[in-house]
Scaffold this motif. Sequence first.
Motif, mmCIF file in Angstrom:
data_model
loop_
_atom_site.group_PDB
_atom_site.id
_atom_site.type_symbol
_atom_site.label_atom_id
_atom_site.label_comp_id
_atom_site.label_asym_id
_atom_site.label_seq_id
_atom_site.Cartn_x
_atom_site.Cartn_y
_atom_site.Cartn_z
ATOM 1 N N SER A 137 19.953 33.262 -77.661
ATOM 2 C CA SER A 137 19.838 32.549 -76.393
ATOM 3 C C SER A 137 18.974 33.365 -75.432
ATOM 4 C CB SER A 137 21.225 32.309 -75.780
ATOM 5 O OG SER A 137 21.789 33.529 -75.341
ATOM 6 N N ILE A 138 18.239 32.678 -74.581
ATOM 7 C CA ILE A 138 17.403 33.375 -73.606
ATOM 8 C C ILE A 138 18.260 34.240 -72.699
ATOM 9 C CG2 ILE A 138 16.077 32.943 -71.488
ATOM 10 C CD1 ILE A 138 14.403 30.971 -72.996
ATOM 11 N N VAL A 139 19.464 33.790 -72.394
ATOM 12 C CA VAL A 139 20.382 34.589 -71.566
ATOM 13 C C VAL A 139 20.624 35.951 -72.201
ATOM 14 C CG1 VAL A 139 22.723 34.752 -70.624
ATOM 15 C CG2 VAL A 139 21.546 32.551 -70.639
ATOM 16 N N LEU A 190 14.729 23.192 -66.264
ATOM 17 C CA LEU A 190 15.555 23.762 -67.315
ATOM 18 C C LEU A 190 16.431 24.862 -66.737
ATOM 19 C CD1 LEU A 190 12.935 24.111 -70.208
ATOM 20 C CD2 LEU A 190 14.752 22.404 -70.037
ATOM 21 N N ASP A 191 17.638 24.978 -67.264
ATOM 22 C CA ASP A 191 18.599 25.976 -66.805
ATOM 23 C C ASP A 191 18.599 27.157 -67.761
ATOM 24 O OD1 ASP A 191 20.676 27.451 -65.782
ATOM 25 O OD2 ASP A 191 22.236 25.968 -66.242
ATOM 26 N N LEU A 192 18.127 28.308 -67.307
ATOM 27 C CA LEU A 192 18.057 29.478 -68.185
ATOM 28 C C LEU A 192 19.430 30.008 -68.568
ATOM 29 C CD1 LEU A 192 15.075 31.586 -66.770
ATOM 30 C CD2 LEU A 192 15.124 30.050 -68.731
ATOM 31 N N GLU A 193 20.473 29.567 -67.881
ATOM 32 C CA GLU A 193 21.832 29.967 -68.234
ATOM 33 C C GLU A 193 22.398 29.126 -69.372
ATOM 34 O OE1 GLU A 193 23.439 32.625 -66.911
ATOM 35 O OE2 GLU A 193 21.515 32.990 -65.934
ATOM 36 N N ASP A 194 21.663 28.087 -69.742
ATOM 37 C CA ASP A 194 22.077 27.234 -70.859
ATOM 38 C C ASP A 194 21.892 28.013 -72.162
ATOM 39 O OD1 ASP A 194 22.469 25.335 -72.822
ATOM 40 O OD2 ASP A 194 21.096 23.853 -71.968
ATOM 41 N N ALA A 242 11.141 27.979 -65.215
ATOM 42 C CA ALA A 242 12.258 27.139 -65.659
ATOM 43 C C ALA A 242 12.624 26.104 -64.590
ATOM 44 C CB ALA A 242 13.461 28.012 -65.997
ATOM 45 N N GLN A 243 12.580 26.493 -63.329
ATOM 46 C CA GLN A 243 12.858 25.548 -62.244
ATOM 47 C C GLN A 243 11.839 24.423 -62.226
ATOM 48 O OE1 GLN A 243 13.237 27.651 -58.501
ATOM 49 N NE2 GLN A 243 14.696 29.128 -59.330
#
Length: 294
Positions: free
Chosen positions: A115-117, A151-155, A146-147
Amino acid sequence: MQQEKPEVCFCTLALGKRYRSHAFLLAEDIEKHSPGIYLIVLTDKPQEFQKYSNILAFKHEQQSIGCYHDKRFVIAKAISLFNTCIFIDADIRILDKLQPDMKWLPGITARSCTSIVQHNHAYINSVNDAYKANRARDLTILSKLAQKLDLDLEDTNIQFVMEMLFVVTRQDGREIEFLKHWETIALYCELNGFYGAEGYAIGLAAAKAGLPVRWDAMDGIVYFKDWVERQKIKKGQANPDTTLIYFQQHEAIEYRQNSIFQKLARKLNKFIGYYYRSLCLRLATLSNFNFYYR
């Protein structure tokens, strides 16, 4: 009777003498272990590949500033010709037969992804303090991007894909949308000085296109990559004698002696190429001013 065309191919990018030399060895590996499987090569000198019957070589000049994002052009060409393409760095070696029972699901299959997170955490903490500020800047660029992409980078479903070996299989045209989004992301990252972001670009573009990303050990692809093998040897997971010849061949290409004239010419070409491609980048992004500059 005409032999049925395989649905899968290997593909790579080979720009410059060094990577063309690596690609020659890769082509020989594929011909030896998996005859009948094509290697698609985008290269600045396709004529040098004419003697290889298993290579389909296409003319390509570097487009992206850092060259990394040119991998999308390789995928675009290969996926237009085959249902599945296995992207592989030119300096990787194939050590055994591609297993015929390997099945590739639609979308992206990655040999290594996370995951990117999780990757962002490692991206910052894997370097010493002198480099952390630059990497924090990269992640700020990524967050703004991402904004803009909504897209939500926490996803945790959005993946960072290790780009040295991954597979793309057609999925109802979503692979085309994926490539279009990759281009948008590549331009934005390079415009902001984040040149080596293709692993992020693949994951973000796939998420935006609705193209699934899956991890697979890919046990059916036995390969050699120098830094990967060094890690295995260091951990006691591999015998250095087994791959000694591959290290030797790799280093013979990487550390080839060049004349002073060749070194100066390469530096000049790199200098001119950087400013030329920077200008092209500025011109290309003006067509979507709000996205790229606000």
